[in-house]
Design a protein around this motif. Structure first.
Motif, PDB file in Angstrom:
ATOM      1  N   UNK A 165       0.837  -1.213   0.000  1.00 41.79           N
ATOM      2  CA  UNK A 165       0.000   0.000   0.000  1.00 41.79           C
ATOM      3  C   UNK A 165       0.865   1.254   0.000  1.00 41.79           C
ATOM      4  N   UNK A 166       1.853   1.291   0.904  1.00 42.04           N
ATOM      5  CA  UNK A 166       2.673   2.506   1.012  1.00 42.04           C
ATOM      6  C   UNK A 166       3.490   2.750  -0.258  1.00 42.04           C
ATOM      7  N   UNK A 167       3.993   1.678  -0.856  1.00 41.88           N
ATOM      8  CA  UNK A 167       4.763   1.834  -2.093  1.00 41.88           C
ATOM      9  C   UNK A 167       3.852   2.371  -3.192  1.00 41.88           C
ATOM     10  N   UNK A 168       2.645   1.815  -3.289  1.00 45.07           N
ATOM     11  CA  UNK A 168       1.689   2.267  -4.293  1.00 45.07           C
ATOM     12  C   UNK A 168       1.350   3.731  -4.107  1.00 45.07           C
ATOM     13  N   UNK A 169       1.172   4.137  -2.866  1.00 43.08           N
ATOM     14  CA  UNK A 169       0.815   5.541  -2.594  1.00 43.08           C
ATOM     15  C   UNK A 169       1.948   6.483  -2.988  1.00 43.08           C
ATOM     16  N   UNK A 170       3.179   6.126  -2.626  1.00 44.09           N
ATOM     17  CA  UNK A 170       4.274   7.065  -2.903  1.00 44.09           C
ATOM     18  C   UNK A 170       4.598   7.103  -4.399  1.00 44.09           C
ATOM     19  N   UNK A 171       4.457   5.978  -5.097  1.00 40.95           N
ATOM     20  CA  UNK A 171       4.773   5.948  -6.520  1.00 40.95           C
ATOM     21  C   UNK A 171       3.708   6.676  -7.345  1.00 40.95           C
ATOM     22  N   UNK A 172       2.429   6.495  -6.990  1.00 41.51           N
ATOM     23  CA  UNK A 172       1.352   7.094  -7.787  1.00 41.51           C
ATOM     24  C   UNK A 172       0.963   8.482  -7.303  1.00 41.51           C
ATOM     25  N   UNK A 173       1.251   8.787  -6.044  1.00 43.44           N
ATOM     26  CA  UNK A 173       0.834  10.062  -5.498  1.00 43.44           C
ATOM     27  C   UNK A 173      -0.616  10.059  -5.032  1.00 43.44           C
ATOM     28  N   UNK A 174      -1.276   8.910  -5.073  1.00 41.67           N
ATOM     29  CA  UNK A 174      -2.645   8.810  -4.554  1.00 41.67           C
ATOM     30  C   UNK A 174      -2.577   8.972  -3.040  1.00 41.67           C
ATOM     31  N   UNK A 175      -3.277   9.964  -2.492  1.00 40.92           N
ATOM     32  CA  UNK A 175      -3.062  10.253  -1.077  1.00 40.92           C
ATOM     33  C   UNK A 175      -3.896   9.369  -0.155  1.00 40.92           C
ATOM     34  N   UNK A 176      -5.159   9.197  -0.471  1.00 42.24           N
ATOM     35  CA  UNK A 176      -6.005   8.397   0.419  1.00 42.24           C
ATOM     36  C   UNK A 176      -6.961   7.514  -0.386  1.00 42.24           C
ATOM     37  N   UNK A 177      -6.411   6.607  -1.180  1.00 44.51           N
ATOM     38  CA  UNK A 177      -7.276   5.812  -2.043  1.00 44.51           C
ATOM     39  C   UNK A 177      -7.866   4.604  -1.310  1.00 44.51           C
ATOM     40  N   UNK A 178      -8.949   4.059  -1.884  1.00 45.02           N
ATOM     41  CA  UNK A 178      -9.363   2.713  -1.503  1.00 45.02           C
ATOM     42  C   UNK A 178      -8.365   1.792  -2.205  1.00 45.02           C
ATOM     43  N   UNK A 179      -7.838   0.808  -1.484  1.00 46.01           N
ATOM     44  CA  UNK A 179      -6.792  -0.032  -2.064  1.00 46.01           C
ATOM     45  C   UNK A 179      -7.337  -1.426  -2.384  1.00 46.01           C
ATOM     46  N   UNK A 180      -7.086  -1.842  -3.612  1.00 44.82           N
ATOM     47  CA  UNK A 180      -7.388  -3.219  -3.995  1.00 44.82           C
ATOM     48  C   UNK A 180      -6.060  -3.952  -4.029  1.00 44.82           C
ATOM     49  N   UNK A 181      -5.849  -4.808  -3.022  1.00 48.77           N
ATOM     50  CA  UNK A 181      -4.582  -5.521  -2.924  1.00 48.77           C
ATOM     51  C   UNK A 181      -4.795  -6.947  -3.417  1.00 48.77           C
ATOM     52  N   UNK A 216      -0.805 -13.291  -5.409  1.00 49.73           N
ATOM     53  CA  UNK A 216      -0.901 -14.738  -5.356  1.00 49.73           C
ATOM     54  C   UNK A 216      -1.282 -15.269  -3.980  1.00 49.73           C
ATOM     55  N   UNK A 217      -1.057 -14.445  -2.959  1.00 46.63           N
ATOM     56  CA  UNK A 217      -1.340 -14.901  -1.606  1.00 46.63           C
ATOM     57  C   UNK A 217      -2.431 -14.123  -0.903  1.00 46.63           C
ATOM     58  N   UNK A 218      -2.773 -12.934  -1.441  1.00 48.20           N
ATOM     59  CA  UNK A 218      -3.720 -12.066  -0.765  1.00 48.20           C
ATOM     60  C   UNK A 218      -4.728 -11.444  -1.719  1.00 48.20           C
ATOM     61  N   UNK A 219      -5.941 -11.242  -1.233  1.00 49.75           N
ATOM     62  CA  UNK A 219      -6.969 -10.514  -1.966  1.00 49.75           C
ATOM     63  C   UNK A 219      -7.757  -9.722  -0.946  1.00 49.75           C
ATOM     64  N   UNK A 220      -7.550  -8.397  -0.910  1.00 53.62           N
ATOM     65  CA  UNK A 220      -8.212  -7.570   0.094  1.00 53.62           C
ATOM     66  C   UNK A 220      -8.613  -6.226  -0.497  1.00 53.62           C
ATOM     67  N   UNK A 221      -9.756  -5.719  -0.054  1.00 57.56           N
ATOM     68  CA  UNK A 221     -10.160  -4.349  -0.350  1.00 57.56           C
ATOM     69  C   UNK A 221      -9.969  -3.572   0.949  1.00 57.56           C
ATOM     70  N   UNK A 222      -9.124  -2.543   0.883  1.00 58.47           N
ATOM     71  CA  UNK A 222      -8.656  -1.883   2.102  1.00 58.47           C
ATOM     72  C   UNK A 222      -8.903  -0.385   2.043  1.00 58.47           C
ATOM     73  N   UNK A 223      -9.227   0.201   3.181  1.00 57.03           N
ATOM     74  CA  UNK A 223      -9.297   1.653   3.253  1.00 57.03           C
ATOM     75  C   UNK A 223      -8.716   2.112   4.581  1.00 57.03           C
ATOM     76  N   UNK A 224      -8.049   3.257   4.560  1.00 59.23           N
ATOM     77  CA  UNK A 224      -7.430   3.771   5.783  1.00 59.23           C
ATOM     78  C   UNK A 224      -8.462   4.485   6.645  1.00 59.23           C
TER      79      UNK A 224
END
Lengths: 91, 355
Positions: B114-130, B133-141
């Motif tokens: 999540x943190x890598x995705x945020x810093x690379x894209x600049x998305x500040x507070x997105x809903x995250x679809x992670x 191969x091992x994980x499937x989660x819909x996440x929000x801060x």
């Protein structure tokens, strides 16, 4: 000699193994022993392991309820030991 | 400030060096690729990692042109992941921390994505679809935690794709998911598959066994092609993910979505997420395979964030764990961030007393 005695291993685990590895420096033996002591055995009811260092020597003691568990534990310890030592050598 | 990160929770082994602003000085990776029809097993994967980890650390240090002295902390993946492979990186991290006299930071793999995705894209507070191969989660801060809004109730979406690739003997090089994505482009016929969304959660195990039966039956009779099945599988499982993600966005009043994890670099998934987000007046973010797929830089970057906010892992507690939920981590580095333009329905807005 060692600050952790074999007598501290559980008495019901009769299959024993103890090994010592010499390093060129006291500090090296300590670092490796501390790096490897962190991971707990997966089956603590069947295997017990104690890792310590005495001067330049790393000491590992194992006790297990059967020979197979002892072999598995000693094997995986050797793998981690080799990796830690290679890391030490590389830097 | 500089951090070194070691990642090895699955078949990818990665080492990265990053600065606190997210600048990546090096990010090297070596993947354990198995022959078609087979997956990666914990024991063999750990063996792979043991073989390459030392030289990968050397390479990361060399490419970053730094001296170990300059590092501020050593970060490693604490979990979740496969025990054996995780332990390889943990042992090396513990040795490096002692040899170089640096503090250790154990990092949650999901939070790192999540943190890598945020810093690379600049998305500040997105809903995250992670999705990986091992994980499937819909996440929000919300309130110092990454909250899981929906997740798989059995296998991960990437696991479903990987195992389907094995059934139809697609290559694992560079990854089974990539080869499914390429084959799906040539698919023309949609084969109906179960669509399994349960509330906010999704399930893939039944879809996998169903498509396995279909593959046996229809491929033999030449009623459909492998490409058709790749296409149908992708459309079905991605639609399920987009549906639950959209519901999380509606709930949180959020219009931005960020896809992370190995499956997150699938272009078709990104396209579907983009259409959905644009319809909601927002947009979808994703990163390329350097950051989406497991890597060392994301562990280093997140570890450094944690370190700067007081997280340190004492050597005696520097274990790894196969199960480590995303919401277990106290996310205390986002509090001081300027809040984005307040969402219209701020679900988590504090109730201030009237006076």
């Amino acid at each position: 000699m060692s600050n952790v005695g074999v007598d501290m291993l559980p008495e019901n685990m009769q299959h024993r193994c103890s090994l010592s590895v010499d390093y060129p420096d006291k500090e090296f033996a300590e670092m490796v022993s501390q790096a490897l002591a962190v991971d707990e055995e997966l089956h603590q009811d069947k295997v017990a392991r104690q890792v310590s260092s005495d001067g330049k020597t790393l000491i590992a003691q194992f006790a297990a309820c059967d020979a197979r568990m002892l072999r598995v534990s000693v094997n995986s310890f050797f793998e981690a030991l080799a990796l830690a030592t290679r890391t030490l050598d590389a830097f | 400030m500089l951090a070194l990160g070691l990642e090895g929770s699955a078949n990818k082994l990665g080492v990265g060096v990053v600065r606190e602003d997210g600048t990546i000085l090096s990010n090297v990776r070596h993947t354990f690729v198995t022959p078609p029809g087979t997956g990666f097993l914990p024991k063999e994967t750990a063996e792979h990692h043991r073989k390459y980890v030392v030289q990968l650390v050397q390479q990361a240090i060399r490419e970053a042109s730094i001296k170990p002295d300059e590092l501020d902390c050593i970060c490693y993946t604490k979990g979740p992941g496969m025990g054996g492979p995780l332990r390889v990186c943990a042992v090396v991290a513990r040795m490096l921390a002692q040899m170089w006299k640096k503090p250790l930071v154990g990092v949650n793999h999901c939070v790192a994505h999540i943190e890598m995705g945020r810093v690379v894209t600049g998305a500040s507070d997105p809903v995250v679809l992670y999705v990986s191969g091992g994980n499937t989660q819909v996440i929000s801060y919300s309130q110092d935690r990454y909250r899981i809004f929906g997740e798989t109730i059995d296998i991960a979406v990437g696991n479903c794709l990987d195992r389907f690739a094995r059934i139809v003997m697609l290559s694992n090089d560079p990854s089974p998911g990539f080869n499914i994505e390429q084959a799906a482009k040539k698919g023309s016929q949609f084969v109906e598959l179960p669509y399994v969304v349960k509330g906010m959660d999704v399930s893939f195990a039944g879809i996998l066994s169903n498509i396995e039966d279909i593959a046996k039956e229809k491929l033999e009779k030449e009623e459909c092609t492998v490409e058709d099945l790749c296409f149908s599988l992708q459309e079905t499982v991605f639609a399920m993910l987009v549906e639950t993600t959209e519901r999380a966005m509606a709930h949180c009043g959020n219009t931005e979505v960020l896809a992370v994890g190995g499956v997150g670099c699938n272009k078709r998934l990104h396209e579907m997420l983009s259409i959905m987000a644009e319809e909601r007046g927002g947009r979808a973010f994703t990163t390329d395979d350097r950051y989406c797929i497991d890597n060392g830089a994301m562990i280093a970057y997140t570890g450094l964030l944690m370190f700067r906010n007081g997280h340190v892992t004492p050597l005696s507690e520097a274990t790894c764990t196969q199960r480590f939920r995303t919401d277990e981590v106290l996310v205390n580095w986002r509090g001081s961030e300027p809040k984005e333009p307040a969402p219209k329905q701020a679900v988590w807005a504090p109730q201030l007393p009237e006076s």
